[in-house]
Design an enzyme around this catalytic site. Sequence first.
Site, short mmCIF file in Angstrom:
data_model
loop_
_atom_site.label_atom_id
_atom_site.label_comp_id
_atom_site.label_asym_id
_atom_site.label_seq_id
_atom_site.Cartn_x
_atom_site.Cartn_y
_atom_site.Cartn_z
N GLU A 323 0.85 -1.19 0.00
CA GLU A 323 0.00 0.00 0.00
C GLU A 323 0.88 1.25 0.00
O GLU A 323 0.59 2.22 0.70
CB GLU A 323 -0.94 0.03 1.21
CG GLU A 323 -1.90 -1.15 1.26
CD GLU A 323 -2.94 -1.00 2.36
OE1 GLU A 323 -4.11 -0.84 2.01
OE2 GLU A 323 -2.56 -1.04 3.54
N CYS A 407 -11.26 2.88 6.02
CA CYS A 407 -10.45 4.02 6.46
C CYS A 407 -10.66 5.25 5.59
O CYS A 407 -10.77 6.36 6.10
CB CYS A 407 -8.97 3.64 6.50
SG CYS A 407 -8.35 2.89 4.98
ZN LIG Z 1 -7.72 4.47 3.45
#
Ligand SMILES: [Zn+2]
Length: 640
Positions: A323, A407
């Site tokens: 990520e 998120c």
């Molecule tokens: Zn996120």
Amino acid sequence: MKGPTMRTYASVPFPDVTITGAFWHERLEVVLTRTIPSQLKMLEKHDIRGSIKLPKPVPPLTIPRRKGGFTVQMFWDSDIGKWIEAASYALRHRRDAAIEAEVEAMIDDLEAAQAEDGYLNCFYQQREPENRWTNLRDNHEMYNAGHLLEGAVAYYQATGKDRFLRVMERNMDHIARTFGRGEGQRPGYPGHQEIELALIRAFHATGQQKFLDLATYFIDERGSREPEHYFDTEAKARGDDPADYFFAASGMYEYSQSHLPVREQTKVVGHAVRAMYMYAAMADLAAEHGDAALKAACETLWADVIERRMYVTGGFGPSEHNEGFTADYDLPNDTAYCETCASVAMVFWAARMLNLDLDGQYADLLELALYNNSLAGLSRDGESYFYDNKLDSDGSHHRWAWHMCPCCTMNVSRLVASVAGYFYGLAETEIAVHLYGGSETRLPVAGGHVTLTETSDYPWNGAVRIAVAPEGCGDFTLSLRIPGWCEGASARVNGQAVPMTVERGYLKIARSWSEGDVVELDLPMEARRSYAHPAVRADIGRVALRRGPLVYCAEERDQKAPVHSLRLPREAALSARHVPDLIGGVTVIEAEARAARAEGWGPDLYRPAPPEEAPSPLLAVPYYAWCNRGANPMLVWLRE
Ligand SMILES: [Zn+2]
């Protein structure tokens, strides 16, 4: 006691700025009336809301564990914290008894869940209380605590009620007792940074030095090898081999930016959201402590990311694996990860750099990340989301109604709900205008106050008018940002041209202001081409289109030919046109492109001659607005 500060400007908090311009007003209303309420429903539907009640008997996991015992369900407290933060911003725009009652009910649950010693983590307390604080590297306890603290600060600032803040203060006191370099403490720090930023916000909101001290400890301790890396120490204590780590192959602790002490870090590496949150905290701490080494580290990291590791859309982190960041100039378009959270966090970092040092490069990137990659994360109706933001889609990439790891959803809602807080910077005798778009504010400056009323149709039009109404102040400087993308800017005060002496991206107009003064700024906003450094192999031979702060893309539904067949010759003229009934009103860029024809090619996969081309009109829309009319192929970098 506060240390010697290096901060030269303070952000003007969003409640002190009223958004009047159509663009942000519309986004703000959508977030307040649709996004935040619908997110609460999603938190309920996906068991997140209920999880903080510590239900008995303990229900089976909603999201199964992966190898090593990890599940993203461990971060649910952070989603509660982020929703409370966004909801608190909504309350500051207008009090709403139903939202306030819901936040109060959440605080009831969190207060009841909190352990005697101040520990608070609903996942651990419910499922494995014996394992708390045993895996800071992977399991996000401090990340959760940080988001809850940010929620508590925001709710306190919105309502004046400090019950949640006191819960979180007890939690921070517990963390400060547990971790540190003192007798009986463990030299730990978070695997996923975030709490540092939250602690600094708590310090600003309460003036309590202990919050700043804990943030400072976390940043200073990170990456220490004295006597060994903390994540190795705790892995051994769990009976694990530290080398048996998913991210070991891509550099042992680069993933969490704990491979070196932060002041020695020169490359932007690892998980992009962790990186951006940490850099934002570093910039804050540099300001609070007058720490030149920390400021220099921020500047080095900043140069690395903008010169080699950033997408044209203000997206960060190409790789899904970590990520995050990979190698210099590695910016693939169809597999771009570009998590929405990373761009939102860049806005946080850039705003803090701007307070340290008024330099237009920070505002330019703040604006780029805000208007493009961040805003793309939220649909026009405010109820669906992108987690990853690709720059090239075959049509299979579309928005989520919710995400297993949500998120990004509340990161974009808290950003939009507080966007007015990024418009102005304030010094003793100077006001800096970072963003345009229609706003009104009354600010203390030079011993008095001044009301600024900025009107514009930004980002569609670069004609900006600012009415200045001083009350009892002396001379002050109005510093107007001249965006880096803008050529040929001009300004007038009361109709008289102002010399364009632009200092690092800001036109500074120092004078004795009086009631009725009007500044007019003209920022020409031509549709323009953009090219990538030749080392970016994904973009070579390709061109991107931009206008003002916006980056554009071509969606297939707007073309007469498949979007990947299009080529935009360098000599093709670009024109811009506002289309009020397209995606809520956007300015489009049009040009005469060429399309590679499949007709007449036959069944051969390969041939010795290229396909024929035919003229084909190109229509490009702002990147943030894509995928609001159903999924379809999309491209930012067009072949030239
Ligand atoms: Zn996120």
